[in-house]
Scaffold this active site. Structure first.
Site, short mmCIF file in Angstrom:
data_model
loop_
_atom_site.label_atom_id
_atom_site.label_comp_id
_atom_site.label_asym_id
_atom_site.label_seq_id
_atom_site.Cartn_x
_atom_site.Cartn_y
_atom_site.Cartn_z
N TYR A 1 -15.16 50.20 19.16
CA TYR A 1 -15.62 49.55 17.93
C TYR A 1 -17.05 49.05 18.06
CZ TYR A 1 -11.02 50.23 16.06
OH TYR A 1 -9.88 50.84 15.58
N VAL B 1 -13.79 50.28 6.48
CA VAL B 1 -14.00 49.05 7.25
C VAL B 1 -15.47 48.69 7.38
CG1 VAL B 1 -11.85 49.33 8.54
CG2 VAL B 1 -13.96 50.32 9.46
N ASP B 2 -16.37 49.55 6.87
CA ASP B 2 -17.79 49.24 6.93
C ASP B 2 -18.16 48.20 5.88
OD1 ASP B 2 -18.62 50.60 4.35
OD2 ASP B 2 -17.81 52.33 5.40
N HIS C 1 -8.16 47.60 5.15
CA HIS C 1 -7.92 48.00 6.54
C HIS C 1 -8.75 47.20 7.54
CE1 HIS C 1 -6.56 52.12 4.80
NE2 HIS C 1 -5.64 51.19 4.69
#
Length: 249
Positions: free
Chosen positions: A70, A105-106, A121
């Site tokens: 990540y 998720v950005d 998410h």
């Protein structure tokens, strides 16, 4: 052409009620900014075994691998910019009450200017307690200058800091919020989603009868629900829809 706002008059004063738009965005939205999607050919999952970096079991087995994965993802996101589709969704707020519900998720929607974003998410630029991911006391928002989490870093409760990402098999904590927003929508827009990933794909089932649904995606999407399909990418599709909703109203 859609009549999108109501005007009420009281004692010679006009009161405008902005109609509510809910926008559901999927991987195709971010792909246009240059982010590789997870599920398409040449996607990110081809580089990493998915269950090793996006499952609770993977986290327990090797938190260092997950942390490094990540960290790399954040670097990739920070290298790209919101596209015209993101910017036009944000610009809709000048005329409507807009809520974005995203499977991504950005933070590209936020960087484009959208003020109300529900991340189903998780959020890549956040980290949290690995004991309780929803304990907001231990949420931390990372920055462009400090986006890497050092291996072994702990949250305030003594647990390892983990990405604030909904791993496979974990509940989607903001799904109820998204359902509530969808149920109140006067117009529902889907951008860049194949509508096959649940529970997000099920949101279209909560759109009230008679509420228009627009789908922006260059590919065929079989949802079983009647939609106005604009078969274009996120930016070109939003340009066309923006003209319908704003320029021609």
């Amino acid at each position: 052409m859609i009549n999108v706002n109501l005007v009420f008059y009281h004692n010679d004063l006009a009161f405008y009620i902005m109609k509510k738009i809910v926008v559901l965005t999927g991987a195709g939205m971010s792909a246009e900014s240059g982010l590789r999607t997870f599920r398409d050919a040449n996607g990110l999952w081809e580089d990493y075994p998915v269950m090793k970096v996006a499952s609770h079991e993977g986290w327990l087995d090797n938190p260092d691998l997950v942390t490094e994965f990540y960290n790399k993802m954040r670097g990739k996101v920070l290298d790209v910019q919101p596209n015209e589709g993101h910017r036009l969704v944000a610009k809709l707020e000048e005329h409507y009450n807009v809520t974005v519900v995203t499977q991504n998720v950005d933070d590209l929607h936020e960087r484009a200017g959208s003020s109300k974003v529900i991340h189903l998410h998780g959020e890549l630029m956040k980290v949290c307690s690995s004991y309780n991911t929803e304990d907001t006391r231990y949420w931390q928002t990372l920055t462009a200058k400090n986006y890497k989490v050092e291996l072994g870093t702990k949250a305030g409760d003594g647990s390892l800091l983990r990405p604030y990402i909904v791993f496979f098999g974990e509940p989607v904590p903001r799904m109820e919020d998204a359902i509530d927003e969808t149920y109140d929508a006067d117009l529902f827009i889907v951008i860049g989603s194949s509508l096959v990933v649940y529970p997000a794909a099920g949101l279209v089932r909560y759109v009230k009868k008679g509420v228009p649904i627009y789908l922006i995606d260059p590919n065929d999407v079989n949802s079983g629900i009647s939609m106005h399909h604009i078969k274009k990418g996120a930016s070109e599709g939003m340009k066309e829809l923006y003209q319908i909703l704003v320029d021609n109203k």
